[in-house]
Design an enzyme around this catalytic site. Sequence first.
Site, PDB file in Angstrom:
ATOM      1  N   SER A   6       0.837  -1.194   0.000  1.00 26.57           N
ATOM      2  CA  SER A   6       0.000   0.000   0.000  1.00 26.57           C
ATOM      3  C   SER A   6       0.872   1.244   0.000  1.00 26.57           C
ATOM      4  CB  SER A   6      -0.905   0.018   1.230  1.00 26.57           C
ATOM      5  OG  SER A   6      -1.451   1.315   1.371  1.00 26.57           O
ATOM      6  N   HIS A  31      -1.311  -1.216  -4.233  1.00 31.86           N
ATOM      7  CA  HIS A  31      -2.580  -0.825  -3.609  1.00 31.86           C
ATOM      8  C   HIS A  31      -2.586   0.688  -3.379  1.00 31.86           C
ATOM      9  CE1 HIS A  31      -6.186  -1.710  -1.160  1.00 31.86           C
ATOM     10  NE2 HIS A  31      -5.733  -0.807  -0.317  1.00 31.86           N
ATOM     11  N   ASP A  33      -4.694   3.883  -1.953  1.00 31.16           N
ATOM     12  CA  ASP A  33      -5.786   4.259  -1.049  1.00 31.16           C
ATOM     13  C   ASP A  33      -6.264   5.678  -1.303  1.00 31.16           C
ATOM     14  OD1 ASP A  33      -6.079   1.938   0.777  1.00 31.16           O
ATOM     15  OD2 ASP A  33      -3.952   2.307   1.144  1.00 31.16           O
ATOM     16  N   MET A  35      -8.743   8.569  -0.234  1.00 32.98           N
ATOM     17  CA  MET A  35      -9.552   8.997   0.915  1.00 32.98           C
ATOM     18  C   MET A  35      -9.991  10.438   0.708  1.00 32.98           C
ATOM     19  SD  MET A  35      -7.330   7.441   4.039  1.00 32.98           S
ATOM     20  CE  MET A  35      -6.571   5.801   3.943  1.00 32.98           C
ATOM     21  N   HIS A  64      -8.373   1.504  -4.027  1.00 31.89           N
ATOM     22  CA  HIS A  64      -9.328   1.313  -2.927  1.00 31.89           C
ATOM     23  C   HIS A  64     -10.009   2.654  -2.647  1.00 31.89           C
ATOM     24  CE1 HIS A  64      -9.686   0.168   1.667  1.00 31.89           C
ATOM     25  NE2 HIS A  64     -10.862   0.321   1.090  1.00 31.89           N
ATOM     26  N   MET A  66     -12.066   4.938  -0.714  1.00 37.25           N
ATOM     27  CA  MET A  66     -12.678   5.270   0.586  1.00 37.25           C
ATOM     28  C   MET A  66     -13.234   6.683   0.498  1.00 37.25           C
ATOM     29  SD  MET A  66      -9.736   3.572   2.943  1.00 37.25           S
ATOM     30  CE  MET A  66      -8.574   3.603   1.579  1.00 37.25           C
ATOM     31  N   MET A 135     -11.677  -5.704   5.163  1.00 35.65           N
ATOM     32  CA  MET A 135     -10.920  -4.713   5.940  1.00 35.65           C
ATOM     33  C   MET A 135     -10.692  -5.259   7.344  1.00 35.65           C
ATOM     34  SD  MET A 135     -10.218  -2.209   3.988  1.00 35.65           S
ATOM     35  CE  MET A 135      -9.388  -1.267   5.283  1.00 35.65           C
ATOM     36  N   GLY A 140      -8.872   4.320   6.951  1.00 39.89           N
ATOM     37  CA  GLY A 140      -8.505   5.714   7.190  1.00 39.89           C
ATOM     38  C   GLY A 140      -7.018   5.932   7.399  1.00 39.89           C
ATOM     39  N   PHE A 141      -6.352   4.977   8.027  1.00 37.07           N
ATOM     40  CA  PHE A 141      -4.941   5.183   8.363  1.00 37.07           C
ATOM     41  C   PHE A 141      -4.139   3.897   8.233  1.00 37.07           C
ATOM     42  CE2 PHE A 141      -7.523   8.268  10.564  1.00 37.07           C
ATOM     43  CZ  PHE A 141      -6.876   9.466  10.296  1.00 37.07           C
ATOM     44  N   GLY A 142      -2.867   4.057   7.896  1.00 35.20           N
ATOM     45  CA  GLY A 142      -1.951   2.925   7.929  1.00 35.20           C
ATOM     46  C   GLY A 142      -1.466   2.704   9.355  1.00 35.20           C
ATOM     47  N   GLY A 143      -0.813   1.577   9.563  1.00 28.87           N
ATOM     48  CA  GLY A 143      -0.148   1.338  10.835  1.00 28.87           C
ATOM     49  C   GLY A 143      -1.038   0.998  12.012  1.00 28.87           C
ATOM     50  N   ASP A 173      -6.873  -6.332   4.008  1.00 27.29           N
ATOM     51  CA  ASP A 173      -6.218  -5.015   4.096  1.00 27.29           C
ATOM     52  C   ASP A 173      -6.325  -4.461   5.506  1.00 27.29           C
ATOM     53  OD1 ASP A 173      -5.224  -2.457   3.625  1.00 27.29           O
ATOM     54  OD2 ASP A 173      -6.953  -1.787   2.454  1.00 27.29           O
ATOM     55  N   GLY A 174      -5.158  -4.210   6.106  1.00 25.21           N
ATOM     56  CA  GLY A 174      -5.123  -3.547   7.410  1.00 25.21           C
ATOM     57  C   GLY A 174      -4.406  -4.371   8.460  1.00 25.21           C
ATOM     58  N   GLY A 175      -3.274  -3.880   8.915  1.00 23.38           N
ATOM     59  CA  GLY A 175      -2.537  -4.571   9.976  1.00 23.38           C
ATOM     60  C   GLY A 175      -1.909  -5.883   9.542  1.00 23.38           C
ATOM     61  N   GLY A 195       1.071  -2.077   4.135  1.00 20.24           N
ATOM     62  CA  GLY A 195       1.703  -0.772   4.013  1.00 20.24           C
ATOM     63  C   GLY A 195       2.895  -0.665   4.933  1.00 20.24           C
ATOM     64  N   SER A 196       2.619  -0.479   6.217  1.00 21.72           N
ATOM     65  CA  SER A 196       3.711  -0.216   7.175  1.00 21.72           C
ATOM     66  C   SER A 196       4.662  -1.404   7.317  1.00 21.72           C
ATOM     67  CB  SER A 196       3.136   0.179   8.533  1.00 21.72           C
ATOM     68  OG  SER A 196       2.151  -0.732   8.950  1.00 21.72           O
TER      69      SER A 196
END
Length: 217
Positions: A6, A31, A33, A35, A64, A66, A135, A140-143, A173-175, A195-196
Amino acid sequence: MYIAPSLLSADFSNLEKEVKAIEKAGADWLHLDIMDGNFVPNLTFGPSVIKSIRQHSQLFFDVHLMVQNPLDLVDSYIKAGANQLTFHIETIKNPMKELLEVKSKGVKVGLTLKPKTPVVDILPFIDIVDTVLVMTVEPGFGGQSFMKDQLSKIETLKIEAQKLANPPFIEVDGGINKDTIRLCAQKGANVFVAGSAIFTETSEYKNNIKNLRNLAE
Ligand code: DX5
Ligand code: ZN
């Protein structure tokens, strides 16, 4: 199985360098994002940034959306070079009609849902989309930390997808990191956004991707 870094966690002051580095490091998809500060409490970028980085990458652009009104800019995203547009079920009124309409424009279509949205809301449409995206954080946010309670959605989607002649990809997607990717793979996910966990030091991108891939296999 695809790894989809991401771009949200990349250095935005140097996107040309970042997209080239991530492609060289072995990414399968990129990916992206989008927003709008409305559907989610954060702002990123739009079609013009996608158009700019398209010139520096051959990767599959997984976009993606959002945003509150995702249908407004569909043609702009396609023109900018998006390969797949993923919509939140919470933002489209008539999914069957609208998803098919977007698909007819020659772009791949994905469907996703927020953590609080039940998986049954997207089941009627999984046979018409190319990808379903689960999700595992509040968008809304990475990390952010992985939400384990979303794993059952992957399991349900896998069971339902298996009944189809052309099952969609099951993306998560996410974490996603070395501690969580395997849990998702075991439930049936086959596209992994991170991402992170990938965008650390440039010199580490290749190893980060390789390690995640090994854990998901
Ligand atoms: C969150 C985005 C994600 C985000 C993931 O709203 O949809 O794609 O970049 O970041 P990590 O992998 O750091 O959780
Ligand atoms: Zn995303």
